[in-house]
Design an enzyme around this catalytic site. Structure first.
Site, mmCIF file in Angstrom:
data_model
loop_
_atom_site.group_PDB
_atom_site.id
_atom_site.type_symbol
_atom_site.label_atom_id
_atom_site.label_comp_id
_atom_site.label_asym_id
_atom_site.label_seq_id
_atom_site.Cartn_x
_atom_site.Cartn_y
_atom_site.Cartn_z
ATOM 1 N N CYS A 16 30.623 32.304 34.567
ATOM 2 C CA CYS A 16 31.179 31.739 35.799
ATOM 3 C C CYS A 16 31.621 30.300 35.612
ATOM 4 O O CYS A 16 32.319 29.750 36.462
ATOM 5 C CB CYS A 16 30.184 31.865 36.953
ATOM 6 S SG CYS A 16 30.106 33.526 37.634
ATOM 7 N N ASP A 48 33.877 33.103 51.463
ATOM 8 C CA ASP A 48 32.677 33.934 51.408
ATOM 9 C C ASP A 48 32.648 34.714 50.095
ATOM 10 O O ASP A 48 33.544 34.603 49.257
ATOM 11 C CB ASP A 48 32.625 34.863 52.628
ATOM 12 C CG ASP A 48 31.199 35.127 53.088
ATOM 13 O OD1 ASP A 48 30.321 35.233 52.218
ATOM 14 O OD2 ASP A 48 30.980 35.222 54.309
ATOM 15 N N ASP A 49 31.590 35.529 49.897
ATOM 16 C CA ASP A 49 31.381 36.226 48.631
ATOM 17 C C ASP A 49 32.315 37.414 48.442
ATOM 18 O O ASP A 49 32.716 37.725 47.324
ATOM 19 C CB ASP A 49 29.936 36.739 48.563
ATOM 20 C CG ASP A 49 28.950 35.611 48.715
ATOM 21 O OD1 ASP A 49 28.902 34.772 47.809
ATOM 22 O OD2 ASP A 49 28.262 35.556 49.749
ATOM 23 N N ASP A 66 34.876 40.294 40.176
ATOM 24 C CA ASP A 66 34.421 39.142 39.417
ATOM 25 C C ASP A 66 34.491 39.510 37.933
ATOM 26 O O ASP A 66 34.023 40.575 37.548
ATOM 27 C CB ASP A 66 32.971 38.810 39.806
ATOM 28 C CG ASP A 66 32.719 37.319 39.865
ATOM 29 O OD1 ASP A 66 33.257 36.605 39.000
ATOM 30 O OD2 ASP A 66 31.987 36.884 40.754
ATOM 31 N N ASP A 89 27.923 40.097 44.714
ATOM 32 C CA ASP A 89 28.716 39.699 45.877
ATOM 33 C C ASP A 89 28.649 40.738 46.993
ATOM 34 O O ASP A 89 28.835 40.397 48.166
ATOM 35 C CB ASP A 89 30.168 39.419 45.464
ATOM 36 C CG ASP A 89 30.323 38.033 44.861
ATOM 37 O OD1 ASP A 89 29.624 37.104 45.315
ATOM 38 O OD2 ASP A 89 31.127 37.880 43.932
ATOM 39 N N GLY A 137 39.005 52.048 35.558
ATOM 40 C CA GLY A 137 39.228 50.640 35.264
ATOM 41 C C GLY A 137 40.574 50.419 34.618
ATOM 42 O O GLY A 137 41.442 51.303 34.620
ATOM 43 N N THR A 139 42.374 48.141 31.137
ATOM 44 C CA THR A 139 42.130 47.345 29.932
ATOM 45 C C THR A 139 43.440 46.766 29.408
ATOM 46 O O THR A 139 44.421 47.501 29.272
ATOM 47 C CB THR A 139 41.503 48.230 28.835
ATOM 48 O OG1 THR A 139 40.336 48.854 29.356
ATOM 49 C CG2 THR A 139 41.123 47.405 27.612
ATOM 50 N N ASP A 225 25.568 34.141 47.478
ATOM 51 C CA ASP A 225 24.913 34.089 46.171
ATOM 52 C C ASP A 225 25.380 32.851 45.423
ATOM 53 O O ASP A 225 26.441 32.288 45.700
ATOM 54 C CB ASP A 225 25.104 35.378 45.355
ATOM 55 C CG ASP A 225 26.551 35.681 45.027
ATOM 56 O OD1 ASP A 225 27.463 35.070 45.614
ATOM 57 O OD2 ASP A 225 26.777 36.560 44.174
HETATM 58 CO CO CO Z 1 29.315 35.154 45.576
HETATM 59 CO CO CO Z 2 31.512 35.941 43.060
#
Ligand code: CO
Ligand code: CO
Length: 354
Positions: A16, A48-49, A66, A89, A137, A139, A225
């Site tokens: 992060c 917000d998250d 994320d 989140d 997903g 790639t 978080d």
């Molecule tokens: Co968050």
């Molecule tokens: Co986040």
């Protein structure tokens, strides 16, 4: 016998701490078209998250993504940390994850495919622990490994734990210790002589699921978080969105002990310094709160703990439940105040002026 791959060697910025600094998006978001759909219960406005989208009167989706470059060397651990971080989140909105998609960038010219298998395996195991499957997903080729999830969860519209309803008099509870950015940076630089990375990985791979359930059951007013913007960055977002101030008692904040030694030796990620610079206009530090103390409170966390604002008469019960379910270091770290909206005061101990 080949050497085990050291994934952080392939990352210029880790976890992060690779996030754009907090001021960056705040300056861009206002130039985007505003959201008018009344079913968007939580959008971009409150930092917000996750977003929350109402489907029916009883059901809303929680949407979040994320992803980042390697925060740890072991590919399996990297996948597990990234998955726990992305799932967090959803938990930080009081939601329950439903399913997820992988987001992958992979330098296939310099790393063998087995490394990606391990990353995906770590993420799949962590998702299974959360009770969900990763169902697809995307790639791409990239110069650095990148991994994360887009997660979809659910929440009842009247049970959303947003970050904008903290009330003066609430106590602030943090569920995981700080120092993750400082310790992972020490490990990446070969300076983790205390071997603190093992404890940091344990903290980062711990799901915020049980803590979220306890905090929701106790009726917290606001929840977020603690990740890339650090404790004070995410607290600032909560305070600004809730139009309240906050006070933090430094000596109550749980920290992984070796992180103190490393930050005093000058080790901390660039993202932590960026947070510290951005937050200088929002935070007043008492004169006995040192520069190193300040950096710790601004340290860019990856898969950090939950930060809840809860009525003071609920805090003891919530803490006891958190301690009983494995969040051994959860602590009351401060309080919500009327003055001044969005501003934070940091003092060394409760009762100290500043
Ligand atoms: Co968050
Ligand atoms: Co986040």
């Amino acid at each position: 016998m080949t050497e085990p791959v050291r994934l952080t060697k392939f990352a210029k910025r880790a976890g992060c701490a690779a996030k754009q600094p907090p001021g960056f998006l705040l300056s861009i978001l206002p130039s985007l078209p505003s959201i008018t759909d009344p079913n968007v219960l939580v959008g971009c406005a409150t930092a917000d998250d996750a977003a929350v989208y109402r489907l029916t009167d009883d059901l809303a989706l929680v949407l979040t993504t994320d992803f980042f470059t390697p925060i740890v060397d072991d590919p399996y651990d990297f996948g597990a940390v990234a998955a726990a971080n992305a799932l967090s989140d959803v938990y930080a909105m009081g939601g329950k994850p439903l399913t997820a998609l992988s987001l992958v960038g992979f330098p296939d010219a310099v790393l063998p495919p087995e490394v990606l298998v391990e990353i995906l395996h770590g993420a799949a195991d962590k998702a299974a622990e959360a009770g969900i499957a990763i169902v697809g997903g995307h790639t791409i080729k990239s110069e650095e490994p990148i991994f994360g999830l887009a997660v979809v969860g659910t929440v009842a519209p009247d049970r959303v734990l947003a970050n904008d309803k903290a009330l003066p008099g609430d106590l602030l509870i943090l569920t995981k210790p700080l120092g993750l950015g400082i310790i992972t940076t020490a490990a990446k630089n070969g300076a983790d002589h205390r071997g603190a990375i093992a404890a940091a990985i344990r903290v980062m791979t711990t799901l915020n699921r049980a803590a979220s359930e306890i905090i929701a059951a106790a009726g917290a007013h606001a929840l977020t978080d603690v990740t890339g913007f650090g404790l004070l960055g995410h607290l600032r977002n909560m305070a600004a969105a809730s139009r309240v101030g906050a006070r933090v008692w430094l000596d109550r904040v749980p920290v992984l002990a070796p992180a103190w030694e490393y930050v005093r030796a000058g080790i901390s990620p660039g993202g932590t310094h960026a947070n510290h610079r951005f937050l200088s206009e929002w935070v007043s530090y008492a004169s006995d709160v040192s520069e190193e103390d300040q950096l710790m409170l601004c340290d860019a966390q990856t898969s950090g703990g939950l930060l809840a604002a809860v009525a003071s008469d609920r805090a003891d019960g919530m803490l006891a439940s958190l301690h009983a379910t494995g969040a051994a270091e959860a602590a009351v770290i401060g309080t919500i105040e009327t003055e001044t909206p969005g501003r934070i005061v940091v003092v060394r101990t409760e009762g100290a002026g500043g």
